[in-house]
Design a protein around this motif. Structure first.
Motif, PDB file in Angstrom:
ATOM      1  N   ARG A 245       1.258  -1.510   0.037  1.00  0.00           N
ATOM      2  CA  ARG A 245      -0.223  -0.188  -0.304  1.00  0.00           C
ATOM      3  C   ARG A 245       0.688   1.182   0.203  1.00  0.00           C
ATOM      4  N   TYR A 246       0.194   2.088  -0.673  1.00  0.00           N
ATOM      5  CA  TYR A 246       1.160   3.316  -0.844  1.00  0.00           C
ATOM      6  C   TYR A 246       1.582   4.087   0.193  1.00  0.00           C
ATOM      7  N   ASN A 247       1.109   3.883   1.630  1.00  0.00           N
ATOM      8  CA  ASN A 247       1.670   4.847   3.096  1.00  0.00           C
ATOM      9  C   ASN A 247       1.890   3.252   3.479  1.00  0.00           C
ATOM     10  N   VAL A 248       2.885   1.938   3.361  1.00  0.00           N
ATOM     11  CA  VAL A 248       3.044   1.098   4.366  1.00  0.00           C
ATOM     12  C   VAL A 248       4.159   0.235   3.377  1.00  0.00           C
ATOM     13  N   ILE A 249       5.571   0.984   4.221  1.00  0.00           N
ATOM     14  CA  ILE A 249       6.933   0.957   4.132  1.00  0.00           C
ATOM     15  C   ILE A 249       6.855  -0.965   3.658  1.00  0.00           C
ATOM     16  N   ALA A 250       7.530  -1.587   2.830  1.00  0.00           N
ATOM     17  CA  ALA A 250       7.558  -2.318   2.163  1.00  0.00           C
ATOM     18  C   ALA A 250       7.923  -3.608   2.951  1.00  0.00           C
ATOM     19  N   ARG A 251       7.513  -4.592   3.258  1.00  0.00           N
ATOM     20  CA  ARG A 251       8.604  -6.260   4.362  1.00  0.00           C
ATOM     21  C   ARG A 251       8.805  -7.082   3.127  1.00  0.00           C
ATOM     22  N   GLU A 252       8.827  -7.086   2.215  1.00  0.00           N
ATOM     23  CA  GLU A 252       9.805  -7.800   1.070  1.00  0.00           C
ATOM     24  C   GLU A 252       9.799  -7.711  -0.393  1.00  0.00           C
ATOM     25  N   VAL A 253      10.492  -7.344  -1.150  1.00  0.00           N
ATOM     26  CA  VAL A 253      10.271  -6.857  -2.742  1.00  0.00           C
ATOM     27  C   VAL A 253      11.099  -8.381  -2.954  1.00  0.00           C
ATOM     28  N   VAL A 254      10.811  -9.196  -4.399  1.00  0.00           N
ATOM     29  CA  VAL A 254      11.243 -10.337  -4.762  1.00  0.00           C
ATOM     30  C   VAL A 254      11.276  -9.305  -6.425  1.00  0.00           C
ATOM     31  N   LEU A 255      13.145  -9.526  -7.171  1.00  0.00           N
ATOM     32  CA  LEU A 255      13.709  -9.126  -8.198  1.00  0.00           C
ATOM     33  C   LEU A 255      13.553 -10.356  -8.454  1.00  0.00           C
TER      34      LEU A 255
END
Length: 397
Positions: A245-255
């Motif tokens: 969500r726009y106002n939630v800092i991401a916990r996980e990112v997949v590259l």
């Protein structure tokens, strides 16, 4: 030699190519494509065997004179791409397209088979027509499964040849070189785990998107600072997924990305450095990261003897300017697995469309070919096979 029969069936081959273009099938789904190939082979009186574990087909042309065995290969599968060309033979399937020219490869090999069948009296040995499925299914592909199939194992080609349409060359020109023709094609997935939190309170979090951005920049230092500038290497991130969500800092990112190299030593060097760098950068920013690295297609390495043979035949057929010097490509090609086991050569067939000031590249939604090139491909494949058999027989005596 120039086969008049190839010119005589030129319109038929164009018709086959357009039919295949209209009805493309993805990797491991080439059922109707195989049925089409078998119908044409039946009509031409060419014997064939179907693969047991895939949709592959092997056409068998036995010359009227004894000799060795040469194989010619064409791939058959399409790509999950929505075509944008406005042509009568446009793909009838919404998100499936022959954007890599495998329709042309299949049609040309059928035309080559008919040309050779009609000239069996000249053939000293056997020519195999390999219609290979699943070339686009990297990193698995279809070549290895074809070589392990019982229908193929009864044959041991003394040489193998493959061609690929190439929009960077004009019709009438052939690209072939000694050694590496295409690159090692590997893929990787990086999973970054941080700590989520409110966008207004970043000090309480570990932002996985920030880590991902830092990683994408850092990975390029492998090529610029670790690999010898005289060696070829490319690292590309093609997909990044993360955040809720726009106002939630991401916990996980997949590259998700790919590594392309020419030599095996550079391939190993890049893999080792990539895994190490990912772990170190993530740890330095307070995150954790893991890498799944898949080795894919090996570099397509031409046998010098047979690359020179193709070059010589191209120049004899189409003129001295027909085989210019070309640089290798870092695109991946399943044909490299054939060349790990059997000597041979892989070459590019010029298919640039004269009316297009800028050519659409392979795997593009607007990719197409100048169909005038098809007869060039048939003649070169047929001539290469016949003269290779002659050369092999001469070496035996």
């Amino acid at each position: 030699m120039f086969y008049k029969s190839a010119t005589a069936i030129q319109e038929q081959v164009i018709e086959w190519r357009r039919h295949l273009h209209q009805y493309p099938e993805l990797s491991h789904e080439e059922k109707e494509t195989r049925a089409f190939v078998c119908r044409v082979l039946d009509d031409a009186g060419i014997a064939y065997e179907s693969m047991k574990a895939s949709y592959g087909v092997i056409g068998i042309i036995k010359g009227e004179k004894p000799g060795k065995t040469v194989a010619l290969r064409a791939d058959m599968d399409a790509l999950p791409i929505r075509e944008t060309n406005d042509v009568p033979y446009r793909s009838t399937k919404e998100r499936v397209m022959h954007a890599c020219g495998h329709d042309a490869h299949t049609a040309m090999l059928l035309g080559t088979g008919i040309t050779l069948q009609e000239n069996k009296s000249e053939i000293e040995g056997t020519v195999l027509l390999l219609f290979q499925p699943a070339e686009e299914d990297a990193p698995i592909g279809g070549a290895q499964a074809m070589m392990e199939d019982p229908a193929f194992l009864q044959w041991k080609p003394d040489a193998i040849f493959g061609q690929h349409v190439w929009p960077d060359l004009p019709v009438g020109q052939i690209g072939v070189r000694d050694g590496a023709m295409m690159g090692n094609s590997d893929r990787f997935t990086i999973v970054i785990n941080g700590k989520a939190g409110h966008a207004s309170m970043p000090h309480q979090t570990v932002d996985a998107i920030v880590v991902a951005n830092q990683l994408m920049s850092s990975l390029q230092t492998i090529v610029s600072r670790n690999v010898n500038p005289l060696d070829a290497a490319v690292i590309t991130i093609g997909k990044m997924t993360g955040g809720d969500r726009y106002n939630v800092i991401a916990r996980e990112v997949v590259l998700e990305g790919t590594v392309r190299t020419l030599s095996l030593s550079v391939r190993e060097q890049v893999e080792k450095r990539l895994v190490s760098l990912v772990e170190q950068v993530a740890a330095g920013l307070g995150a954790k990261a893991s890498v799944t690295y898949q080795k894919g297609y090996v570099s397509t390495i031409n046998t010098s003897k047979w690359a020179n043979h193709v070059r010589e035949q191209a120049r004899l057929l189409f003129g001295e300017a027909a085989a210019p010097d070309v640089d290798p490509s870092l695109a991946g090609e399943d044909f490299g697995r054939f060349l790990q086991t059997y000597p041979g050569a892989y070459f590019w067939l010029g298919t640039a469309i004269k009316e297009r000031p800028v050519q659409s590249p392979l795997h593009d939604a607007s990719f197409d070919i100048d169909e005038e090139a098809l007869v060039y491909g048939i003649n070169l494949m047929a001539t290469t096979a016949v003269t290779a058999l002659e050369q092999l027989k001469g070496e035996e005596s």
